[in-house]
Design a protein around this motif. Structure first.
Motif, short mmCIF file in Angstrom:
data_model
loop_
_atom_site.label_atom_id
_atom_site.label_comp_id
_atom_site.label_asym_id
_atom_site.label_seq_id
_atom_site.Cartn_x
_atom_site.Cartn_y
_atom_site.Cartn_z
N ARG A 426 40.15 -11.23 -1.10
CA ARG A 426 39.22 -10.17 -1.51
C ARG A 426 39.55 -9.66 -2.92
NH1 ARG A 426 38.91 -4.58 -1.69
NH2 ARG A 426 36.77 -3.80 -1.49
N ARG A 434 33.37 -8.11 0.62
CA ARG A 434 33.16 -6.66 0.57
C ARG A 434 34.35 -5.88 1.11
NH1 ARG A 434 31.00 -2.61 3.95
NH2 ARG A 434 29.90 -0.97 2.81
N GLU A 435 34.87 -6.30 2.29
CA GLU A 435 35.90 -5.48 2.93
C GLU A 435 36.68 -6.33 3.94
OE1 GLU A 435 36.24 -1.05 5.03
OE2 GLU A 435 34.31 -2.10 5.02
N HIS A 448 29.61 -9.75 1.08
CA HIS A 448 28.47 -9.00 0.56
C HIS A 448 27.17 -9.69 0.99
CE1 HIS A 448 30.54 -6.05 -1.92
NE2 HIS A 448 31.32 -7.00 -2.39
#
Length: 536
Positions: A426, A434-435, A448
């Motif tokens: 990431r 995204r996370e 995303h």
């Protein structure tokens, strides 16, 4: 539906539509062997090709595929002719399993209150047993309340008839009793109005509370407690009614309660006057909570919101069902992922790793204060509580607890190593990833949304609704890494390997994810699809 055929020419009759979807995503491979953290698929020439398994049976094989001690236990049981079908008899092995579960639960919760066990075969069945028991408890509490209301009517009637109580004007005006009726007649009219009103309210269907993003199964009852609308909608008329609470939103709890609460009217006598007061009755049957939402995108419940749920449910006397089917059994470093959060359930559901990757078993635990022994007569399961699955589950607990909980420690250590890999990807590809979320060996990587990507081929993949499956297909085809997206959040890949996860497998995953992110960054949707475009 048109019949398709397999490679051998046999008609595809076992879920052929799903087979086509797997083929489109590049996931339609046949696995022929499994051991440790590895599955072996059959190649085009019949050879075995090792695949690093990060899906882990949707979390069922924490101890690894075919753990030698579990396999040995299973063989010994079968060689000894252990009775699998001996229903309606004593099951001492089931009692030992319940006792062992209690011992660990007591240690983690800091309590000595017994939890009674109802055994089942699958996680969804354990959830169904929990909500059925909770509804039986609610119905029995309602029966007690009906009795109390009837007793209050009778005692008030006697007081009025004896001249010890009057029906005041304010009460007559409140319920529209006109004229100059004496107190006895006025009370009879009051009771005739209130008793059917109470009856109709008490006949109201139960409501369940569950979190948005939650997944509790796909059976007739449990599917209505699963937040994913596409799973619920076709079966909406069949079963339970749920109110879904936004994650980390304590104010929503109060709003739902205020909107949905149920009250009945009860007679009282005070100071020689009849009065009618409101009493709340149990509309909410249970609140279902996953400490980590596996299928909803691997979202972890915060300790703060767990505390809010605990306090709220205590205030309204609503039991908490803690769904530990995917998160429990040591995957996050404790038997219960909820215990470090401070969340204490009235019910717990356990499955997946409980069967050691071999037996198909689950358990529903009910704390003593809620338990209704009558449930044991009205609920049963043909394949539950048998010697084979119970003894396998006892072996699983023995392995988890051995060496002062070495497996729990390994789950935390290997989980941290896995998290470091995902965090590293990431950090290097923030425009694609995204996370990272989760705990221990239950982690998720959310990508995303690519529906607005500059690349037309990537936008097309996103538009299929199978984006995460194409990502998983790329990892399998190009890097021999197996994972899947979560069921209700298809942009999130799940990672639930066993404690036997090696550094070499982590390196394989790291290479695969970085290659995948580079393809996304380059807008190379065709490469992500690969041969999957013509497979199946």
């Amino acid at each position: 539906m048109e019949t398709t055929h397999s490679e051998s020419g046999t008609p595809e009759l076992a879920e052929p539509h799903l087979r086509q979807l797997l083929g489109a995503a590049g996931l339609a491979v046949e696995y022929v062997r499994a051991e440790g953290n590895t599955l072996y698929l059959r190649g085009d020439d019949g050879e075995e090709i090792p695949v690093a398994d990060f899906a882990g049976g949707y979390g069922s094989v924490l101890l690894g595929h075919h753990h030698p001690d579990i396999v040995r236990c299973a063989r010994e049981l079968l060689d000894a002719g252990t009775p699998v079908h001996a229903q309606f008899s004593r099951h001492p092995y089931a009692n030992r399993l319940a006792a062992e579960l209690n011992q660990i639960v007591h240690r983690e919760l800091g309590t000595d209150e017994p939890y009674f066990a109802i055994f089942a075969n699958t996680g969804a069945e354990a959830v169904e047993a929990a909500v059925k028991h909770a509804e039986m408890d609610r119905v029995m509490r309602l029966a007690d309340l009906r009795g109390e209301l009837a007793a209050a009517v009778e005692s008030t009637r006697r007081a009025v008839d004896a001249g010890d109580a009057v029906v005041p004007e304010r009460l007559r005006a409140r319920f529209g009793i006109m004229g100059t009726l004496d107190d006895a007649a006025a009370f009879r009219e009051l009771a005739a109005h209130i008793e059917p009103l109470n009856g109709a309210r008490l006949d109201r269907r139960p409501l369940f509370l569950a979190l948005e993003g939650g997944f509790h199964g796909k059976l007739g009852l449990s599917v209505q407690l699963t937040h994913n609308e596409s799973y619920r909608a076709p079966f909406r008329g069949l079963a339970a009614q749920a109110r879904f609470v936004p994650r980390e939103s304590p104010e929503a709890l109060r709003e739902i309660h205020e909107r949905e609460r149920g009250v009945v009217l009860a007679f009282t006598v005070s100071g020689g006057q009849v009065d009618v007061v409101e009493r709340e009755f149990p509309v909410f049957c249970a609140f279902l909570v996953e400490p980590i939402q596996g299928e909803g995108g691997v979202h972890v419940l915060s300790p703060e919101f767990a505390g809010e749920i605990q306090r709220f449910c205590a205030e309204i006397d609503c039991p908490i069902v803690v769904d530990e089917i995917q998160s429990g059994m040591g995957r996050t470093g404790t038997l219960l992922a909820s215990s470090p959060l401070g969340l204490r359930g009235d019910y717990y559901t356990l499955a997946k790793t409980l069967g050691g990757g071999i037996a198909k078993t689950s358990a529903m635990l009910v704390r003593q204060a809620r338990y209704r022994p009558e449930f044991e007569i009205v609920h049963s399961s043909t394949f539950a509580k048998d010697s084979f699955s119970c003894v396998i589950a006892l072996k699983v607990l023995e392995l988890l607890e051995a060496d002062d909980g070495a497996v729990y420690r390994t789950a935390r250590e290997r989980g941290a190593a896995l998290r470091a890999v995902l965090d590293g990807v990431r950090a290097d590809f923030p425009e694609q990833v995204r996370e990272i979320r989760g705990e221990g060996l239950m982690l998720g990587m959310e990508f995303h949304d690519q529906s607005g990507a500059a690349s037309a081929s990537v936008r097309e993949l996103a538009a299929t609704g199978l984006f995460g499956y194409f990502l998983a297909g790329h990892l399998l085809r190009e890097h021999r890494v197996r994972t899947f997206p979560t069921a209700s959040a298809l942009n999130t890949l799940r990672f639930e390997p066993s404690v036997r996860l090696t550094d070499a497998e982590l390196a394989l995953l790291d290479d695969g994810l970085r290659d995948l992110c580079r393809a996304l960054a380059a807008g190379d949707g065709e490469r992500l699809v690969g041969r999957a475009a013509v497979a199946g």
